[in-house]
Write a protein that holds these residues in place. Structure first.
Motif, PDB file in Angstrom:
ATOM      1  N   THR A 149       0.814  -1.195  -0.005  1.00  0.00           N
ATOM      2  CA  THR A 149       0.255  -0.093  -0.058  1.00  0.00           C
ATOM      3  C   THR A 149       0.787   1.291  -0.040  1.00  0.00           C
ATOM      4  OG1 THR A 149      -1.707  -1.204   1.400  1.00  0.00           O
ATOM      5  CG2 THR A 149      -1.827   0.923   1.105  1.00  0.00           C
ATOM      6  N   GLY A 150       0.474   2.088  -0.696  1.00  0.00           N
ATOM      7  CA  GLY A 150       0.988   3.605  -0.528  1.00  0.00           C
ATOM      8  C   GLY A 150       1.535   3.842  -1.931  1.00  0.00           C
ATOM      9  N   GLY A 151       0.610   4.723  -2.520  1.00  0.00           N
ATOM     10  CA  GLY A 151       1.024   5.040  -4.298  1.00  0.00           C
ATOM     11  C   GLY A 151       0.493   4.213  -5.196  1.00  0.00           C
ATOM     12  N   ILE A 152      -0.177   3.139  -4.913  1.00  0.00           N
ATOM     13  CA  ILE A 152      -0.486   2.271  -5.835  1.00  0.00           C
ATOM     14  C   ILE A 152      -1.736   2.827  -6.735  1.00  0.00           C
ATOM     15  CG2 ILE A 152      -1.542  -0.131  -6.560  1.00  0.00           C
ATOM     16  CD1 ILE A 152       1.177  -0.278  -5.174  1.00  0.00           C
ATOM     17  N   LYS A 153      -1.326   3.119  -8.182  1.00  0.00           N
ATOM     18  CA  LYS A 153      -2.478   3.818  -8.856  1.00  0.00           C
ATOM     19  C   LYS A 153      -3.060   3.097 -10.021  1.00  0.00           C
ATOM     20  CE  LYS A 153      -0.378   8.378  -7.835  1.00  0.00           C
ATOM     21  NZ  LYS A 153       0.227   9.411  -8.347  1.00  0.00           N
ATOM     22  N   SER A 154      -2.228   1.781 -10.155  1.00  0.00           N
ATOM     23  CA  SER A 154      -2.640   1.041 -11.541  1.00  0.00           C
ATOM     24  C   SER A 154      -2.444  -0.314 -11.488  1.00  0.00           C
ATOM     25  CB  SER A 154      -1.815   1.757 -12.811  1.00  0.00           C
ATOM     26  OG  SER A 154      -0.439   1.317 -12.581  1.00  0.00           O
ATOM     27  N   GLY A 155      -2.838  -0.976 -12.352  1.00  0.00           N
ATOM     28  CA  GLY A 155      -2.490  -2.556 -12.413  1.00  0.00           C
ATOM     29  C   GLY A 155      -1.174  -2.897 -12.769  1.00  0.00           C
ATOM     30  N   LEU A 156      -0.523  -1.822 -13.330  1.00  0.00           N
ATOM     31  CA  LEU A 156       0.976  -2.165 -13.826  1.00  0.00           C
ATOM     32  C   LEU A 156       1.869  -1.872 -12.410  1.00  0.00           C
ATOM     33  CD1 LEU A 156       3.546  -2.894 -15.419  1.00  0.00           C
ATOM     34  CD2 LEU A 156       3.299  -0.232 -16.320  1.00  0.00           C
ATOM     35  N   ASP A 157       1.123  -0.809 -11.345  1.00  0.00           N
ATOM     36  CA  ASP A 157       1.864  -0.641 -10.029  1.00  0.00           C
ATOM     37  C   ASP A 157       1.913  -1.922  -9.257  1.00  0.00           C
ATOM     38  OD1 ASP A 157       2.670   1.939 -10.415  1.00  0.00           O
ATOM     39  OD2 ASP A 157       1.002   2.412  -9.490  1.00  0.00           O
ATOM     40  N   VAL A 158       0.487  -2.768  -9.405  1.00  0.00           N
ATOM     41  CA  VAL A 158       0.318  -3.972  -8.584  1.00  0.00           C
ATOM     42  C   VAL A 158       1.252  -4.961  -9.019  1.00  0.00           C
ATOM     43  CG1 VAL A 158      -1.497  -5.517  -7.960  1.00  0.00           C
ATOM     44  CG2 VAL A 158      -2.298  -3.339  -8.311  1.00  0.00           C
ATOM     45  N   ALA A 159       1.515  -5.138 -10.267  1.00  0.00           N
ATOM     46  CA  ALA A 159       2.120  -6.212 -10.880  1.00  0.00           C
ATOM     47  C   ALA A 159       3.586  -5.998 -10.694  1.00  0.00           C
ATOM     48  CB  ALA A 159       2.035  -6.231 -12.400  1.00  0.00           C
ATOM     49  N   ARG A 160       4.253  -4.647 -10.458  1.00  0.00           N
ATOM     50  CA  ARG A 160       5.378  -4.644 -10.078  1.00  0.00           C
ATOM     51  C   ARG A 160       5.582  -4.785  -8.428  1.00  0.00           C
ATOM     52  NH1 ARG A 160       5.305   1.193 -13.121  1.00  0.00           N
ATOM     53  NH2 ARG A 160       6.448   0.654 -15.031  1.00  0.00           N
ATOM     54  N   ALA A 161       4.630  -4.527  -7.932  1.00  0.00           N
ATOM     55  CA  ALA A 161       4.546  -4.945  -6.481  1.00  0.00           C
ATOM     56  C   ALA A 161       4.542  -6.310  -6.022  1.00  0.00           C
ATOM     57  CB  ALA A 161       3.698  -4.209  -5.733  1.00  0.00           C
ATOM     58  N   ILE A 162       3.670  -6.990  -6.712  1.00  0.00           N
ATOM     59  CA  ILE A 162       3.617  -8.358  -6.780  1.00  0.00           C
ATOM     60  C   ILE A 162       5.023  -9.084  -7.112  1.00  0.00           C
ATOM     61  CG2 ILE A 162       2.892 -10.692  -7.497  1.00  0.00           C
ATOM     62  CD1 ILE A 162       0.724  -9.028  -5.889  1.00  0.00           C
ATOM     63  N   ALA A 163       5.737  -8.490  -8.275  1.00  0.00           N
ATOM     64  CA  ALA A 163       7.241  -8.907  -8.427  1.00  0.00           C
ATOM     65  C   ALA A 163       8.069  -8.816  -7.609  1.00  0.00           C
ATOM     66  CB  ALA A 163       7.416  -8.344  -9.875  1.00  0.00           C
TER      67      ALA A 163
END
Length: 348
Positions: free
Chosen positions: A266-280
């Motif tokens: 959590t913190g600055g997640i704005k897009s699905g690409l952000d989610v993908a990068r965080a999961i990675a």
């Protein structure tokens, strides 16, 4: 006291709905995670599996509508709308700090959402300073009142020292986590509020029995900024100096994952690409707060649903384009780490 808390909650909602409380220069550093394109993914888009296990429940997609509010009529309406969305989409939903209902039981209905979200993973929320001063039995009553599946215990010293009338004594926090992890029957989630979690703190939390950390890193909403805009005089000047204080979200996710804990990004997640990068980087799920609230206020439930549709489509597309059919495969997908993030990850 209860009227003061309610007024503060309404001010928080108004400020958090705007971009005026974003970090000024510090970013999440998620932009420094580049997933490697796979020209032969050998996947069908519709077969990509977004499901993840979090805190004993399976989410249809790795998304938490992150903790925001409670304690006023307006907050109650927002909580119910967001909880209904989480229920219909198979997400988790976090409540705002339950301090208001702890002080004034008449505010409890603004946190009660189980009638519209009977199956969603529901996260209660209490500050570590308040939890320190409460008997475990009293905390259990707060949990049972809202039917929470887990309790977020939030750490927010930077916000509090700027907040007018905020807490100033943060002793006993780790002992409180140890007590709650050992005595509560539901999971305890250590949660920051916009400043991230260091590797050192993650290790301490792990050693006292905490298993999940919501990193709430720097780069999204600055809660120091929220309080700075509410403050006057010396407190306002102090807040200006610490507006961008914190550990970027990407750094915290990686550090928490390295420690063996399950990170929620959590913190600055704005897009699905952000989610993908965080999961990675190792996240179990990603929490989204301000963008969902803004979409809800701009377009009602349809607006919030459209935003979340886009997040899921972007996540699914990112997974396809790097050849990951599941979130576990995404965590092992090839990536390139940019120099600033690499520099952070080389330090502890």
């Amino acid at each position: 006291m209860s009227s003061e808390i309610s007024r503060r909650k309404d001010e928080h909602i108004a400020l958090a709905s705007s971009d005026a409380v974003a970090f000024r220069e510090r970013t999440t550093l998620l932009e420094q995670v580049t997933l490697i394109h796979e020209s032969l993914p050998e996947l069908a888009l519709e077969e990509i599996d977004l499901a993840t296990e979090l805190l004993g429940k399976t989410l249809r997609a790795p998304i938490v509508i992150a903790s925001m509010t409670g304690g006023t009529e307006r907050a109650g309406s927002i909580n119910r709308e967001l909880a209904a969305i989480a229920e219909s989409r198979g997400y988790a939903i976090g409540l705002g700090s339950q301090r208001a209902m702890m002080r004034d039981p008449s505010m409890a209905p603004t946190y009660r959402v189980r009638d519209v979200a009977p199956n969603a993973l529901l996260l209660g929320n209490l500050g570590v300073v308040q939890a320190r001063d409460l008997a475990t039995a009293d905390i259990v009553r707060l949990i049972e009142d809202v039917g929470a599946d887990a309790l977020c215990v939030h750490m927010n010293p930077a916000q509090e020292v700027v907040q007018p009338g905020g807490d100033r004594d943060f002793r006993g926090g780790l002992e409180t986590f140890a007590r709650l992890a050992g005595e509560l029957k539901i999971p305890v989630v250590a949660k920051e509020t916009g400043c991230g979690v260091s590797a050192r703190v993650a290790t301490k939390l792990r050693d006292v029995g905490v298993k999940t950390v919501d990193v709430s890193g720097a780069g999204g909403t600055s809660w120091v900024a929220v309080e700075t805009l509410r403050a006057q005089g010396a407190a306002k000047a102090l807040g200006e100096s610490f507006w961008d204080w914190g550990i970027p979200t990407a750094v915290s996710v990686a550090w928490v994952a390295r420690s063996g804990l399950a990170p929620i990004a959590t913190g600055g997640i704005k897009s699905g690409l952000d989610v993908a990068r965080a999961i990675a980087l190792g996240a179990r799920a990603a929490g989204i707060a301000r963008p969902v609230l803004q979409a809800l206020q701009a377009g009602g439930r349809a607006g919030a649903e459209a935003f979340l549709d886009r997040v899921e489509a972007e996540l699914r597309t990112a997974m396809l384009l790097c050849g990951a059919g599941t979130l576990d495969e995404l965590r092992n997908a090839p990536r390139v780490i940019g120099p600033e993030l690499a520099s952070w990850l080389g330090t502890m």
